[in-house]
Write a protein that holds these residues in place. Structure first.
Motif, PDB file in Angstrom:
ATOM      1  N   PHE A   1       1.028   4.248  -2.929  1.00 55.32           N
ATOM      2  CA  PHE A   1       0.819   5.671  -2.726  1.00 55.32           C
ATOM      3  C   PHE A   1       2.070   6.507  -2.968  1.00 55.32           C
TER       4      PHE A   1
ATOM      5  N   VAL B   1     -10.849   8.357  -0.374  1.00 53.52           N
ATOM      6  CA  VAL B   1      -9.822   8.220   0.661  1.00 53.52           C
ATOM      7  C   VAL B   1     -10.180   9.202   1.768  1.00 53.52           C
TER       8      VAL B   1
ATOM      9  N   LEU C   1      -8.933   3.641   2.519  1.00 50.08           N
ATOM     10  CA  LEU C   1      -9.320   3.575   1.115  1.00 50.08           C
ATOM     11  C   LEU C   1     -10.660   2.832   1.039  1.00 50.08           C
TER      12      LEU C   1
ATOM     13  N   PHE D   1      -7.208   5.809 -10.154  1.00 53.15           N
ATOM     14  CA  PHE D   1      -8.433   6.342  -9.542  1.00 53.15           C
ATOM     15  C   PHE D   1      -9.546   6.494 -10.573  1.00 53.15           C
TER      16      PHE D   1
ATOM     17  N   THR E   1       0.833  -1.206   0.000  1.00 51.30           N
ATOM     18  CA  THR E   1       0.000   0.000   0.000  1.00 51.30           C
ATOM     19  C   THR E   1       0.865   1.252   0.000  1.00 51.30           C
TER      20      THR E   1
ATOM     21  N   ILE F   1     -14.420   5.450  -5.473  1.00 54.86           N
ATOM     22  CA  ILE F   1     -13.298   5.438  -4.536  1.00 54.86           C
ATOM     23  C   ILE F   1     -13.258   6.745  -3.756  1.00 54.86           C
TER      24      ILE F   1
ATOM     25  N   LEU G   1      -4.857   2.163   5.490  1.00 53.72           N
ATOM     26  CA  LEU G   1      -3.531   2.392   4.933  1.00 53.72           C
ATOM     27  C   LEU G   1      -2.619   2.989   5.991  1.00 53.72           C
TER      28      LEU G   1
END
Length: 664
Positions: A136, A156, A243, A147, A132, A154, A234
């Motif tokens: 990122f 975050v 996420l 994305f 993860t 999605i 995350l």
């Protein structure tokens, strides 16, 4: 930035092998929709030692050094095709045989029209760390591609629900702009959980944990839709982020609900079917109208499906349905029930419609059904949420209605209505059979004598025009609510009468069965006449003679029959029909009565009809006056079926005669 993304993604999976070289610093591989390598950039050649010509057209497992390489790659592509992201550490191999571990990322590629074009695979040899964190650490361009190309919504967000980033799919799903969503909290559109519940769930998660949940999201316009959400915690720069990938499952929910409704309906139908089996056996043994009416109500109310059942008789004279029997939770409900059939508010409900149409009608939501308004308040007060009316039909005419009520809304779907319709038919048969048995076994009967000189009647017209005498010998039910009749002719050629019937209204298919000068027998079909009308009232027609332009019909009913209703119904149907006699008649004592009763009971209704038709049509004579095929056509059945009924009916009669010692 959006233009760059579209251009890059559109090239994935195309034959242009240089497409991934737009990012010279990253090892990129383009795959087609079939999972085979279609493009290969220079960093890929330098990292693996394979030239593009070595691998283009092969599957990606050519690079995987693990034994289950093909299966692992296949599963990865399936996950990506389903909208998930694939990021994992995989052991790879170089052309010269060397091996190394790298981070492999696979994303779905789409063209400018949104259609899937293949897959984009990125290989990165980096320091150890969580998958993860490495995902990122990508540059903003590739993160944005993942994305925005994901079919999942999605978002975050942090550990209190503040949204940090969103993709295009969630913008489309919720109807908010991207900027508006970034200023919102998850709890503002997740209506299935409050803030405290969401924070508690997030607090219990460890880095790398993944939770799947069902929820309900609210759009900007206020409407809601069901979603399935996967939440992953995350670990990023000592900051807890989550996420959340969401998928609209409206179609799936609708399918599940439809299947559940069907499963519930089938279970209910099975339950009702099982509970009605004893009723079917009881109906076969019931001997009176009152017993049958009570049995139907008691058995229906005894099931878990219905709270109340009642039986109402249809009175043609007043055009009303009058309750006669009931069982279950009544609490005075039927005391105030008035149901019309012809006109008025009470004629619009299920019972009135069932009596008019002869079909099952239901009020599936009493609380909102406008046609149930006259009884709604009383029904809801007793817990009735839906109701249905089942017509009881005898010889094509509605004689009564069975009303049933359930404590659940939306009851009585098409399957249940079909089952109840079959029940109504069985009740009608049972009532008709009971009335016929009572008439047969009764020592005294009520005789009604009707007379008409209506010249519109083809029978009256024939007797007057040809100066002949016509006498009805047999009336046999056929298909389509019609009757097959046999009429003896005296005083004129039968062909002349049959010819007149050819053009007569209400009479069809006339046929001369036998002729001998000015005498003979005619067969014809009729749906509506004083004789057939009497039969619809469960009467027995003892004679029908037409002579000198006058038709006289004698009918017999049991003493308990409502002669007033019968007389009113007959005269309402035929305005020129006069009642000339009403009297009680004692049947003559016959020593063979017991034999007759036993034989009648041995035959089914169909066998009795077939044997009667065959006898009166001259089927048993030599030479035959009618063939089996002709009579099968009259009854609307197949010829083999006709012969089967003749054979079985004859055997039943002979067996009964043998039992009485008559054949000894």
């Amino acid at each position: 930035m959006p233009e760059e993304r579209s251009e890059a993604v559109a090239s994935v999976g195309e034959d242009d092998a240089s497409a991934p070289e737009r990012d010279e610093a990253r090892t990129l591989i383009g795959l087609g929709t079939d999972g085979r390598i279609r493009s290969w950039n220079r960093p890929a050649e330098e990292l693996t030692g394979f030239a593009a010509s070595d691998v283009v057209g092969d599957e990606l497992d050519v690079l995987v050094a693990e034994d289950d390489g093909l299966d692992r790659v296949t599963r990865a592509l399936e996950r990506v095709a389903d909208g998930e992201q694939f990021v994992d550490r995989i052991r790879l191999q170089r052309k010269g045989g060397g091996r190394f571990t790298a981070t492999v990322t696979i994303a779905l590629g789409r063209g400018g029209d949104g259609e899937r074009t293949g897959y984009l695979c990125s290989i990165e040899v980096a320091a150890a760390g969580t998958a993860t964190n490495r995902a990122f650490s990508w540059n903003r361009r590739w993160l944005q591609i993942l994305f925005d190309e994901s079919p999942h919504a999605i978002a975050v967000h942090d550990d209190v629900g503040r949204i940090q980033a969103v993709n295009e799919q969630i913008v489309r799903d919720l109807g908010h702009s991207r900027d508006a969503l970034r200023s919102m909290n998850v709890a503002e559109y997740d209506v299935a959980h409050d803030r405290a519940e969401l924070r508690e769930m997030w607090a219990e998660m460890e880095t790398g944990d993944r939770v799947k949940a069902r929820s309900e999201h609210r759009r900007k316009d206020g409407t809601t839709f069901p979603v399935e959400v996967w939440v992953t915690k995350l670990g990023l720069d000592d900051e807890a982020l989550f996420l959340a990938l969401g998928r609209d499952v409206s179609d799936q929910r609708e399918r599940e609900q439809k299947l559940e409704r069907q499963r519930t309906s089938l279970q209910r139908i099975q339950q009702i079917t099982e509970s009605l089996r004893p009723l079917n056996r009881s109906l076969a043994r019931a001997s009176t109208r009152e017993e049958i009416q009570s049995l139907v109500c008691e058995q229906l109310a005894a099931t878990d499906s219905y709270r109340l059942a009642w039986y109402g008789e249809y009175e043609p004279l007043s055009e009303r349905i009058v309750p006669r029997a009931s069982a279950g939770f009544d609490d005075g409900y039927l005391d105030s029930v008035e149901i019309a059939v012809g006109a008025g508010n009470t004629a619009l409900g299920p019972a009135g419609r069932a009596a008019r149409t002869g079909e099952v009608h239901a009020s599936r939501k009493i609380v909102s059904d406008r046609t149930f308004e006259p009884w709604r308040e009383e029904a809801l007060a007793r817990g009735f949420r839906s109701g249905a009316a089942i017509p009881v039909v005898i010889e094509g005419n509605v004689h009564g209605v069975v009303g049933v009520y359930a404590d659940r809304p939306n009851a009585f779907d098409e399957y249940e209505r079909g089952l109840l319709g079959e029940l109504g038919e069985r009740v009608g048969h049972a009532l008709h059979a009971a009335e016929q048995r009572r008439l047969l076994h009764s020592d005294a009967v009520e005789e009604l004598v009707f007379r008409t000189e209506d010249e519109r009647s083809p029978f009256v017209a024939a007797s007057d025009r040809f100066d002949c005498r016509l006498e009805l010998q047999a009336v046999i039910p056929a298909d389509d609510n019609a009757y097959v009749c046999y009429l003896d002719v005296e005083g004129t050629e039968p062909e002349r009468v049959a010819s007149l019937f050819e053009d007569a209204e209400g009479v069809s298919s006339p046929r001369v069965v036998s002729a001998d000068g000015t005498t003979g027998t005619i067969e014809y079909r009729v749906c509506d006449s004083p004789v057939t009308k009497l039969l619809e009232y469960d009467a027995s027609v003892s004679s029908a003679v037409i002579e000198d332009g006058v038709e006289t019909v004698h009918g017999q009913v049991t003493p308990k029959a409502s002669t007033k209703s019968i007389i009113a119904g007959m005269q309402s149907a035929y305005s020129d029909l006069q009642l000339v006699a009403k009297r009680t008649v004692d049947r003559p004592f016959r020593t063979t009565e017991g034999v007759k009763t036993a034989i009648v009971d041995m035959l089914t209704d169909r066998q009795r009809e077939v044997l009667s038709l065959a006898y009166h049509a001259g089927f048993f004579e030599s030479p035959r006056r009618s063939t089996g095929d002709e009579l099968a056509d009259v009854l609307g059945i197949a010829a083999p079926t006709f012969y089967l009924h003749v054979r079985r009916g004859t055997v039943n009669v002979l067996e009964q005669l043998e039992e009485f010692g008559i054949l000894d």
